[in-house]
Scaffold this motif. Structure first.
Motif, PDB file in Angstrom:
ATOM      1  N   LYS A  75       0.833  -1.195   0.000  1.00 45.10           N
ATOM      2  CA  LYS A  75       0.000   0.000   0.000  1.00 45.10           C
ATOM      3  C   LYS A  75       0.876   1.257   0.000  1.00 45.10           C
ATOM      4  N   HIS A  76       1.908   1.272   0.830  1.00 48.06           N
ATOM      5  CA  HIS A  76       2.801   2.422   0.883  1.00 48.06           C
ATOM      6  C   HIS A  76       3.600   2.564  -0.406  1.00 48.06           C
ATOM      7  N   SER A  77       3.916   1.456  -1.052  1.00 48.07           N
ATOM      8  CA  SER A  77       4.611   1.519  -2.341  1.00 48.07           C
ATOM      9  C   SER A  77       3.724   2.157  -3.408  1.00 48.07           C
ATOM     10  N   VAL A  78       2.457   1.803  -3.400  1.00 55.58           N
ATOM     11  CA  VAL A  78       1.521   2.395  -4.358  1.00 55.58           C
ATOM     12  C   VAL A  78       1.389   3.892  -4.101  1.00 55.58           C
ATOM     13  N   TYR A  79       1.260   4.284  -2.836  1.00 57.96           N
ATOM     14  CA  TYR A  79       1.148   5.707  -2.501  1.00 57.96           C
ATOM     15  C   TYR A  79       2.426   6.459  -2.875  1.00 57.96           C
ATOM     16  N   LEU A  80       3.569   5.823  -2.695  1.00 55.06           N
ATOM     17  CA  LEU A  80       4.835   6.442  -3.066  1.00 55.06           C
ATOM     18  C   LEU A  80       4.890   6.684  -4.572  1.00 55.06           C
ATOM     19  N   LEU A  81       4.507   5.685  -5.352  1.00 56.46           N
ATOM     20  CA  LEU A  81       4.500   5.839  -6.809  1.00 56.46           C
ATOM     21  C   LEU A  81       3.513   6.922  -7.247  1.00 56.46           C
ATOM     22  N   ALA A  82       2.365   6.996  -6.585  1.00 52.80           N
ATOM     23  CA  ALA A  82       1.386   8.039  -6.926  1.00 52.80           C
ATOM     24  C   ALA A  82       1.946   9.426  -6.617  1.00 52.80           C
ATOM     25  N   ALA A  83       2.612   9.580  -5.480  1.00 53.28           N
ATOM     26  CA  ALA A  83       3.195  10.874  -5.123  1.00 53.28           C
ATOM     27  C   ALA A  83       4.311  11.253  -6.086  1.00 53.28           C
ATOM     28  N   LEU A  84       5.131  10.288  -6.465  1.00 51.23           N
ATOM     29  CA  LEU A  84       6.195  10.557  -7.442  1.00 51.23           C
ATOM     30  C   LEU A  84       5.604  10.969  -8.793  1.00 51.23           C
ATOM     31  N   ALA A  85       4.548  10.291  -9.212  1.00 50.21           N
ATOM     32  CA  ALA A  85       3.913  10.615 -10.483  1.00 50.21           C
ATOM     33  C   ALA A  85       3.327  12.027 -10.442  1.00 50.21           C
ATOM     34  N   MET A  86       2.676  12.379  -9.340  1.00 50.52           N
ATOM     35  CA  MET A  86       2.123  13.733  -9.217  1.00 50.52           C
ATOM     36  C   MET A  86       3.234  14.772  -9.259  1.00 50.52           C
ATOM     37  N   LEU A  87       4.334  14.499  -8.589  1.00 50.47           N
ATOM     38  CA  LEU A  87       5.444  15.447  -8.573  1.00 50.47           C
ATOM     39  C   LEU A  87       6.051  15.601  -9.970  1.00 50.47           C
ATOM     40  N   LEU A  88       6.274  14.482 -10.647  1.00 54.21           N
ATOM     41  CA  LEU A  88       6.844  14.538 -11.996  1.00 54.21           C
ATOM     42  C   LEU A  88       5.908  15.226 -12.987  1.00 54.21           C
ATOM     43  N   TYR A  89       4.616  15.063 -12.784  1.00 58.72           N
ATOM     44  CA  TYR A  89       3.647  15.714 -13.652  1.00 58.72           C
ATOM     45  C   TYR A  89       3.590  17.222 -13.372  1.00 58.72           C
ATOM     46  N   ALA A  90       3.685  17.603 -12.112  1.00 62.92           N
ATOM     47  CA  ALA A  90       3.482  19.003 -11.728  1.00 62.92           C
ATOM     48  C   ALA A  90       4.727  19.865 -11.886  1.00 62.92           C
ATOM     49  N   LEU A  91       5.908  19.299 -11.720  1.00 63.15           N
ATOM     50  CA  LEU A  91       7.121  20.124 -11.761  1.00 63.15           C
ATOM     51  C   LEU A  91       7.256  20.961 -13.036  1.00 63.15           C
ATOM     52  N   PRO A  92       7.038  20.412 -14.215  1.00 61.91           N
ATOM     53  CA  PRO A  92       7.162  21.258 -15.411  1.00 61.91           C
ATOM     54  C   PRO A  92       6.095  22.351 -15.488  1.00 61.91           C
ATOM     55  N   LYS A  93       4.955  22.152 -14.827  1.00 58.27           N
ATOM     56  CA  LYS A  93       3.861  23.109 -14.897  1.00 58.27           C
ATOM     57  C   LYS A  93       3.978  24.225 -13.862  1.00 58.27           C
ATOM     58  N   LEU A  94       4.762  24.010 -12.810  1.00 59.78           N
ATOM     59  CA  LEU A  94       4.934  25.045 -11.789  1.00 59.78           C
ATOM     60  C   LEU A  94       5.881  26.110 -12.304  1.00 59.78           C
ATOM     61  N   SER A  95       5.546  27.355 -12.012  1.00 57.78           N
ATOM     62  CA  SER A  95       6.348  28.466 -12.507  1.00 57.78           C
ATOM     63  C   SER A  95       7.306  28.936 -11.422  1.00 57.78           C
ATOM     64  N   PHE A  96       8.602  28.792 -11.693  1.00 59.51           N
ATOM     65  CA  PHE A  96       9.622  29.249 -10.753  1.00 59.51           C
ATOM     66  C   PHE A  96      10.403  30.435 -11.331  1.00 59.51           C
ATOM     67  N   GLN A  97       9.949  30.984 -12.465  1.00 57.53           N
ATOM     68  CA  GLN A  97      10.737  31.993 -13.169  1.00 57.53           C
ATOM     69  C   GLN A  97      10.219  33.417 -13.001  1.00 57.53           C
ATOM     70  N   ASN A  98       9.052  33.609 -12.437  1.00 58.56           N
ATOM     71  CA  ASN A  98       8.471  34.944 -12.339  1.00 58.56           C
ATOM     72  C   ASN A  98       9.046  35.771 -11.197  1.00 58.56           C
TER      73      ASN A  98
END
Length: 94
Positions: A8-31
């Motif tokens: 269960k914790h492995s599945v949650y870990l993979l889900a959190a990693l996937a969310m992070l990998l999906y969101a990082l390019p969309k977050l704006s750190f340049q403004n």
């Protein structure tokens, strides 16, 4: 039970990693400094904390500590039951 929990914790870990990998390019750190940058930084920190907590559980860093805590809980329960039984005997005598 332990393997199911680790799965269960492995599945949650993979889900959190996937969310992070999906969101990082969309977050704006340049403004520059501002609410958008603050949100991105805080969101990433929380995501990394979730990932770290699941890794910590999967690796089992605190298994020895958990065993000691279980022993303390059992001792406290035995002590509480002893007091409860003793109080029951005293009230029956009265």
């Amino acid at each position: 039970m332990r393997k199911k929990s680790k799965f269960k914790h492995s599945v949650y870990l993979l889900a959190a990693l996937a969310m992070l990998l999906y969101a990082l390019p969309k977050l704006s750190f340049q403004n520059g400094p501002g609410w958008v940058l603050g949100f991105g930084v805080v969101w990433c920190i929380f995501a990394f904390m979730v990932i770290a907590s699941h890794l910590h559980f999967i690796i089992g860093v605190d298994e020895e500590k958990q065993k000691r805590l279980d022993a303390v809980r059992k001792a406290k329960l035995a002590q509480w039951q002893g007091k409860w039984n003793e109080e029951g005997r005293v009230s029956q005598r009265s």
